[in-house]
Design a protein around this motif. Structure first.
Motif, mmCIF file in Angstrom:
data_model
loop_
_atom_site.group_PDB
_atom_site.id
_atom_site.type_symbol
_atom_site.label_atom_id
_atom_site.label_comp_id
_atom_site.label_asym_id
_atom_site.label_seq_id
_atom_site.Cartn_x
_atom_site.Cartn_y
_atom_site.Cartn_z
ATOM 1 N N ARG A 107 0.893 -1.268 -0.107
ATOM 2 C CA ARG A 107 -0.028 -0.207 -0.098
ATOM 3 C C ARG A 107 0.961 1.291 0.018
ATOM 4 N NH1 ARG A 107 -4.906 -1.277 4.094
ATOM 5 N NH2 ARG A 107 -5.957 -2.799 3.180
ATOM 6 N N ASP A 108 2.169 1.341 -0.625
ATOM 7 C CA ASP A 108 3.016 2.257 -0.468
ATOM 8 C C ASP A 108 3.612 2.471 -1.932
ATOM 9 O OD1 ASP A 108 4.979 0.201 -0.397
ATOM 10 O OD2 ASP A 108 4.874 0.452 1.838
ATOM 11 N N VAL A 109 4.498 3.406 -2.160
ATOM 12 C CA VAL A 109 5.542 3.656 -3.154
ATOM 13 C C VAL A 109 6.511 4.096 -2.305
ATOM 14 C CG1 VAL A 109 6.191 5.201 -5.216
ATOM 15 C CG2 VAL A 109 3.720 4.796 -4.773
ATOM 16 N N LYS A 154 -2.922 3.217 -8.136
ATOM 17 C CA LYS A 154 -3.679 3.601 -6.946
ATOM 18 C C LYS A 154 -4.434 2.141 -6.396
ATOM 19 C CE LYS A 154 -4.574 8.659 -6.879
ATOM 20 N NZ LYS A 154 -4.623 8.923 -5.341
ATOM 21 N N GLN A 155 -5.229 1.597 -7.369
ATOM 22 C CA GLN A 155 -6.026 0.459 -7.044
ATOM 23 C C GLN A 155 -5.046 -0.561 -6.429
ATOM 24 O OE1 GLN A 155 -9.328 0.335 -6.271
ATOM 25 N NE2 GLN A 155 -9.040 -1.831 -5.830
ATOM 26 N N PHE A 156 -4.095 -0.855 -7.204
ATOM 27 C CA PHE A 156 -3.068 -1.930 -6.945
ATOM 28 C C PHE A 156 -2.428 -1.654 -5.537
ATOM 29 C CE2 PHE A 156 1.601 -2.879 -7.038
ATOM 30 C CZ PHE A 156 1.519 -4.215 -7.159
ATOM 31 N N SER A 157 -2.070 -0.322 -5.411
ATOM 32 C CA SER A 157 -1.684 -0.081 -4.001
ATOM 33 C C SER A 157 -2.721 -0.376 -2.775
ATOM 34 C CB SER A 157 -1.170 1.456 -3.998
ATOM 35 O OG SER A 157 -0.745 1.639 -2.717
ATOM 36 N N ILE A 188 4.728 -0.515 -5.016
ATOM 37 C CA ILE A 188 5.310 0.092 -6.230
ATOM 38 C C ILE A 188 6.718 0.631 -5.750
ATOM 39 C CG2 ILE A 188 4.897 1.985 -7.797
ATOM 40 C CD1 ILE A 188 2.013 1.858 -7.288
ATOM 41 N N VAL A 189 7.744 0.225 -6.402
ATOM 42 C CA VAL A 189 9.134 0.717 -6.159
ATOM 43 C C VAL A 189 9.591 1.725 -7.406
ATOM 44 C CG1 VAL A 189 11.432 -0.016 -5.758
ATOM 45 C CG2 VAL A 189 9.624 -1.366 -4.902
ATOM 46 N N ALA A 197 6.957 6.695 0.435
ATOM 47 C CA ALA A 197 5.895 7.766 0.222
ATOM 48 C C ALA A 197 4.511 7.478 0.713
ATOM 49 C CB ALA A 197 5.955 8.218 -0.849
ATOM 50 N N LYS A 198 3.800 8.151 1.583
ATOM 51 C CA LYS A 198 2.407 7.853 1.688
ATOM 52 C C LYS A 198 1.665 8.292 0.718
ATOM 53 C CE LYS A 198 -1.117 8.376 5.563
ATOM 54 N NZ LYS A 198 -1.207 8.865 7.001
ATOM 55 N N VAL A 199 0.640 7.516 0.332
ATOM 56 C CA VAL A 199 0.165 7.656 -0.897
ATOM 57 C C VAL A 199 -1.714 7.845 -0.696
ATOM 58 C CG1 VAL A 199 1.691 6.889 -2.658
ATOM 59 C CG2 VAL A 199 -0.168 5.418 -1.990
#
Length: 617
Positions: A338-340, A453-456, A462-463, A555-557
């Motif tokens: 749930r992040d980048v 966003k949905q994937f997260s 996501i890297v 990063a908090k998304v």
């Protein structure tokens, strides 16, 4: 009983007045006998705090050791204001090397004993019937209130005094249990008299000036214990402002990643130097330092370590009568996924770096984690070197062979290579758990952002691997990487600047091991990374060798709010052409030349088996 053949001794007393620097002698009591001895005594108060106890009189007792005869027992009045005493004793002698015992008692106007000395063994010297004074140094011991004190403690907060004005300070003597000992004399003095004076050594009263700056004020007991406090002299402060570092979040019980920076301003809106700022917290945390002086422009900084409570935590900063509230949030350990995750250095993952065992563990942690949502059972890693990435073969199977082997052979995940173009990400297969974006140079459309966003939100990770502005063009950093983070709802950005160039091993002090990605790591090898500017809710992974500049973070998304959809005609963002390599970047020149040559000569392919733009993740 005194022997009839001997007369009592005589005494002279000289009281040296501190204010007049002169002597006044009293007492010449008899003619000397043929054989006499003279004792010259020089008692003084036993510390640099002399003169804070009024001495009214001194009792002098001299006893002959041979027969225990008291030859002198006199009480001498002391001139007002004396802070040292010179005594001359004359005694009859019956033989050479005759011994005596000397006792002194210094008495206050109230009749209390303040200082004592002795019994002290003394032997007057004689020579041919004539005597020379025998020097007898006397150490006085303080026995008045507070003689058993173990410490002295100044009570002060927010100390600052304008030039020419007065500041009152208090102090108390404490026994071994921390209880106050009332009535204990305390002497005050300034270590910086050009910045602050103490007009009366008995009273904690400080007068500021004539110079501005820091003055150290000492409170000292007659038994030698002392406490020191710093006073900001000339602090004409009118505002206390937070410059940066407020509203950060961190794991409970850990230090915020970035310092709290304040500025003290005067009425002219200019920074005020040498103002003492105090920091305190209401929630069990701490500040380091907990007090500091402003610099030449009025700035001061400190690091805040949070207390144990989840949620809002409050700090207080005070200076020169001003106060401001500081805010932070204590969080539980971040949930993986749930992040980048943002790295701005591909060298962390190349063949040279993966020789270092810690980088092996970093790769494992990136792809092997527990996450909430349906992505937890995923076993596929997307490896995307598309969108006109300047990384090319550097991020391909050859230069990243060890990393790919860890993911596929050790962890057991399947790597799917992709070479996406803008607009091609329309869905992500359900078995995908991690997506690596290797230096994309074309922006993501709003539709793609919403898919990611949905994937997260489903627990995927996501890297985003970027670079510094000598290898990853500045226009690309802004329009692709930073815009992508903004669109994802994050506040983290890549600044582009280079730091720690070469193959550098980051020490454990630079790592933030609280996040799942950093679990078990005590070092990391990097090479010429770019600095990250985080948002207040972002989580740091590791800093540079000086532990000041952030090089990787999470990063908090915003996984909830979809990015607004533009009209169909404007949703596509035109690719950005890759600019020419920066000639100033000597660290990557040879590598890029090699990679460009491989591309021209049909060398390493960055995404075998996939065609750009023909399939989704």
């Amino acid at each position: 009983m005194p022997r009839p053949s001997r007369s009592l001794g005589t005494l002279q007393l000289c009281a040296v007045l501190a204010t007049l620097i002169a002597t006044s002698c009293i007492g010449d009591l008899s003619e000397p006998n043929p054989v006499q001895g003279l004792l010259a005594l020089a008692p003084a108060y036993p510390s640099s705090s002399a003169g804070i106890v009024d001495i009214d009189r001194v009792r002098v007792v001299l006893t002959r050791v041979e027969d225990d005869e008291v030859v002198i027992d006199s009480i001498i009045q002391v001139a007002a204001g004396a802070d040292s005493l010179d005594l001359v004793l004359t005694v009859d002698l019956s033989s050479d090397n005759e011994q005596f015992l000397l006792t002194l008692t210094l008495i206050t106007p109230a009749g209390d004993t303040a200082f004592t000395a002795g019994p002290l063994a003394v032997t007057p010297e004689t020579s041919g019937g004539q005597t020379e004074p025998t020097a007898v140094p006397v150490d006085l011991e303080y026995v008045g209130p507070g003689a058993n004190a173990e410490s002295v403690q100044i009570t002060a907060e927010g100390l600052g005094v304008p030039l020419g004005e007065t500041l009152e300070i208090t102090a108390e003597a404490l026994d071994g249990a921390g209880a106050v000992i009332p009535g204990t004399p305390i002497a005050w003095r300034s270590l910086n008299p050009q910045r602050a004076q103490v007009p009366d050594a008995r009273v904690g009263r400080v007068v500021g000036g004539p110079e501005r700056g820091e003055a150290r004020i000492v409170a000292e007991l007659l038994t030698g214990q002392a406490d020191t406090v710093a006073v900001a002299v000339g602090a004409e402060a009118s505002q206390l402002l937070v410059v940066s570092g407020n509203d950060q979040a961190a794991l409970v019980g850990t230090r915020l990643d970035f310092p709290i920076v304040l500025q003290v301003l005067g009425e002219d809106q200019l920074g005020v130097p040498d103002v003492l700022v105090y920091f305190s917290t209401l929630d069990g945390g701490s500040f380091n330092p907990d007090s500091a002086f402003t610099d030449s422009e009025g700035f001061v900084s400190t690091f805040w370590s949070l207390g144990p409570g989840l949620g809002a935590q409050t700090g207080i900063a005070t200076a020169a009568g001003l106060q401001i509230t500081l805010n932070a949030t204590g969080e539980a350990a971040p949930t993986a996924g749930r992040d980048v995750v943002v790295f701005n250095d591909i060298n962390i993952f190349d063949e040279s770096a993966l020789v270092h065992p810690a980088n092996h563990l970093l790769v494992r942690n990136l792809v092997s984690f527990d996450t909430p949502g349906p992505r937890n059972d995923g076993t596929v890693v997307i490896w995307d070197v598309g969108r006109n990435s300047p990384c090319g073969a550097s991020c391909g199977a050859g230069n990243m062979a060890t990393m790919r082997s860890i993911i596929s052979d050790s962890v057991g995940f399947t790597i799917v290579d992709d070479n996406s173009v803008s607009g091609s990400i329309t869905s992500i297969a359900s078995d995908v758990k991690v997506i690596f974006l290797w230096m994309p140079a074309e922006p993501f459309t709003s539709t793609e952002v919403n898919v990611l966003k949905q994937f997260s939100a489903e627990g995927g990770r996501i890297v985003f691997v970027g670079e510094h502005d000598g290898f990853y063009p500045p226009a690309t950093i802004e329009a692709t990487q930073n815009q992508f983070l903004i669109d994802m709802g994050a506040q983290m950005t890549n600044t582009g600047g280079q730091i720690d160039c070469g193959r550098v091993i980051l020490p454990e002090t630079s790592l933030r091991q609280e996040h799942q990605i950093m679990e078990g790591l005590t070092s990391v090898q990097i090479g010429c990374a770019s600095v990250i500017d985080p948002g207040p809710q972002d989580f740091a992974l590791f800093f540079d060798t000086s532990n000041t500049s952030l090089l990787a973070g999470v990063a908090k998304v915003d996984n909830v709010t979809p990015l607004a959809q533009p009209s169909p005609d404007s949703d596509y963002r035109a690719p950005i052409e890759s600019p020419v390599r920066s000639e100033s970047n000597s660290n990557r020149t040879s590598e890029l030349e090699r990679l460009n040559s491989e591309r021209r000569n049909g060398g390493i392919e960055s995404n075998p088996g996939r065609q750009p733009g023909v399939s989704s993740y």
